[in-house]
Design a protein around this motif. Structure first.
Motif, mmCIF file in Angstrom:
data_model
loop_
_atom_site.group_PDB
_atom_site.id
_atom_site.type_symbol
_atom_site.label_atom_id
_atom_site.label_comp_id
_atom_site.label_asym_id
_atom_site.label_seq_id
_atom_site.Cartn_x
_atom_site.Cartn_y
_atom_site.Cartn_z
ATOM 1 N N VAL A 38 0.868 -1.177 0.000
ATOM 2 C CA VAL A 38 0.000 0.000 0.000
ATOM 3 C C VAL A 38 0.907 1.231 0.000
ATOM 4 N N VAL A 39 0.669 2.125 -0.960
ATOM 5 C CA VAL A 39 1.562 3.273 -1.134
ATOM 6 C C VAL A 39 0.769 4.569 -0.967
ATOM 7 N N SER A 40 1.216 5.397 -0.044
ATOM 8 C CA SER A 40 0.585 6.710 0.137
ATOM 9 C C SER A 40 1.100 7.678 -0.930
ATOM 10 N N GLU A 41 0.168 8.426 -1.534
ATOM 11 C CA GLU A 41 0.571 9.366 -2.593
ATOM 12 C C GLU A 41 1.118 10.673 -2.025
ATOM 13 N N TRP A 42 0.886 10.920 -0.743
ATOM 14 C CA TRP A 42 1.410 12.147 -0.140
ATOM 15 C C TRP A 42 2.939 12.032 -0.046
ATOM 16 N N ASN A 43 3.682 13.070 -0.420
ATOM 17 C CA ASN A 43 5.159 13.017 -0.477
ATOM 18 C C ASN A 43 5.605 11.884 -1.405
ATOM 19 N N ASP A 44 5.059 11.913 -2.617
ATOM 20 C CA ASP A 44 5.274 10.756 -3.496
ATOM 21 C C ASP A 44 6.712 10.599 -3.983
ATOM 22 N N GLN A 45 7.489 11.673 -3.956
ATOM 23 C CA GLN A 45 8.908 11.513 -4.325
ATOM 24 C C GLN A 45 9.557 10.495 -3.377
ATOM 25 N N VAL A 46 9.151 10.574 -2.119
ATOM 26 C CA VAL A 46 9.702 9.668 -1.106
ATOM 27 C C VAL A 46 9.051 8.287 -1.213
ATOM 28 N N THR A 47 7.720 8.263 -1.278
ATOM 29 C CA THR A 47 7.039 6.956 -1.213
ATOM 30 C C THR A 47 7.282 6.115 -2.474
ATOM 31 N N GLU A 48 7.487 6.791 -3.627
ATOM 32 C CA GLU A 48 7.798 6.002 -4.831
ATOM 33 C C GLU A 48 9.170 5.341 -4.690
ATOM 34 N N SER A 49 10.089 6.053 -4.056
ATOM 35 C CA SER A 49 11.419 5.478 -3.843
ATOM 36 C C SER A 49 11.355 4.311 -2.841
ATOM 37 N N LEU A 50 10.525 4.469 -1.819
ATOM 38 C CA LEU A 50 10.327 3.362 -0.867
ATOM 39 C C LEU A 50 9.736 2.155 -1.589
ATOM 40 N N PHE A 51 8.773 2.438 -2.464
ATOM 41 C CA PHE A 51 8.113 1.352 -3.195
ATOM 42 C C PHE A 51 9.109 0.600 -4.090
ATOM 43 N N SER A 52 9.897 1.359 -4.857
ATOM 44 C CA SER A 52 10.858 0.700 -5.758
ATOM 45 C C SER A 52 11.821 -0.187 -4.977
ATOM 46 N N ALA A 53 12.294 0.329 -3.849
ATOM 47 C CA ALA A 53 13.244 -0.454 -3.049
ATOM 48 C C ALA A 53 12.576 -1.703 -2.473
ATOM 49 N N ALA A 54 11.335 -1.565 -2.029
ATOM 50 C CA ALA A 54 10.630 -2.728 -1.464
ATOM 51 C C ALA A 54 10.451 -3.801 -2.535
ATOM 52 N N VAL A 55 10.036 -3.386 -3.720
ATOM 53 C CA VAL A 55 9.836 -4.364 -4.809
ATOM 54 C C VAL A 55 11.170 -5.016 -5.179
ATOM 55 N N ASP A 56 12.211 -4.203 -5.356
ATOM 56 C CA ASP A 56 13.531 -4.763 -5.719
ATOM 57 C C ASP A 56 13.979 -5.804 -4.691
ATOM 58 N N THR A 57 13.760 -5.487 -3.420
ATOM 59 C CA THR A 57 14.200 -6.407 -2.363
ATOM 60 C C THR A 57 13.391 -7.699 -2.382
ATOM 61 N N LEU A 58 12.093 -7.586 -2.593
ATOM 62 C CA LEU A 58 11.267 -8.809 -2.669
ATOM 63 C C LEU A 58 11.721 -9.670 -3.847
ATOM 64 N N LEU A 59 11.957 -9.022 -4.998
ATOM 65 C CA LEU A 59 12.379 -9.784 -6.194
ATOM 66 C C LEU A 59 13.745 -10.418 -5.954
ATOM 67 N N LYS A 60 14.638 -9.645 -5.338
ATOM 68 C CA LYS A 60 15.996 -10.152 -5.072
ATOM 69 C C LYS A 60 15.961 -11.398 -4.185
#
Ligand code: DLZ
Length: 158
Positions: A27-49
């Protein structure tokens, strides 16, 4: 999700869980999306890794961190979802309702986790400034999205 019992002879920190068939809701909050999009990318990369499959990762956006609780509930109530990761960023210096939002989401997602007996991970940054947020979203203090994903994986293995 029922936990499995491990005796001391079976227990090892080095046990690596096979997560190739685990399903993750993020679940990704759109508020401060510069930050939350970066959190999202890292979370996905880590799950895939760590072996998760892309088709087993599901995303749900919500407007702000306050809505993470309901977003988490929407995903957690789906039987096929094994773990939920909530990503948000509430900046203390810029948000007069900082305490209301942080308290609400912390209690809210704890309740969702208990209600559905599934890991629901608190990946919400609560810094004083945007710079501190960026430092924790791919900057000098790493990326909390990565840590949130690791926490979800660990909880599935415990
Ligand atoms: C209203 C608000 C404010 C002022 N600041 C933030 C913030 O820093 N981070 C965040 O995730 N959300 C913020 N919000 C929005 C609330 O989370 C919520 O979306 C609204 O109060 C509507 O319920």
């Amino acid at each position: 999700m029922a936990t499995s019992l491990k005796s001391l002879s079976q227990y090892s920190d080095k046990n690596i869980l096979d997560i190739s068939n685990k399903k993750f809701g993020i679940v990704v909050s759109e508020w401060n999306d510069q930050v939350t999009e970066s959190l999202f990318s890292a979370a996905v990369d880590t799950l895939l890794k760590h072996g998760a499959k892309k088709e087993n990762i599901f995303r749900k956006n919500v407007p702000g961190s306050f809505e993470l609780t309901l977003g988490a509930q929407w995903l957690a109530e789906l039987e096929e979802i094994d773990a939920v990761i909530c990503l948000g960023c509430v900046i203390q210096g810029e948000t007069r309702h900082f305490d209301f939002i942080c308290d609400a989401v912390a209690h809210g997602i704890t309740n969702v986790s208990i209600k559905y007996n599934k890991p629901v991970i608190f990946g919400v940054l609560t810094p004083n400034t945007m710079q501190q947020a960026l430092d924790r979203a791919g900057g000098k203090h790493g990326n909390k999205g990565d840590e949130a994903a690791i926490t979800a994986i660990k909880m599935l293995g415990f």
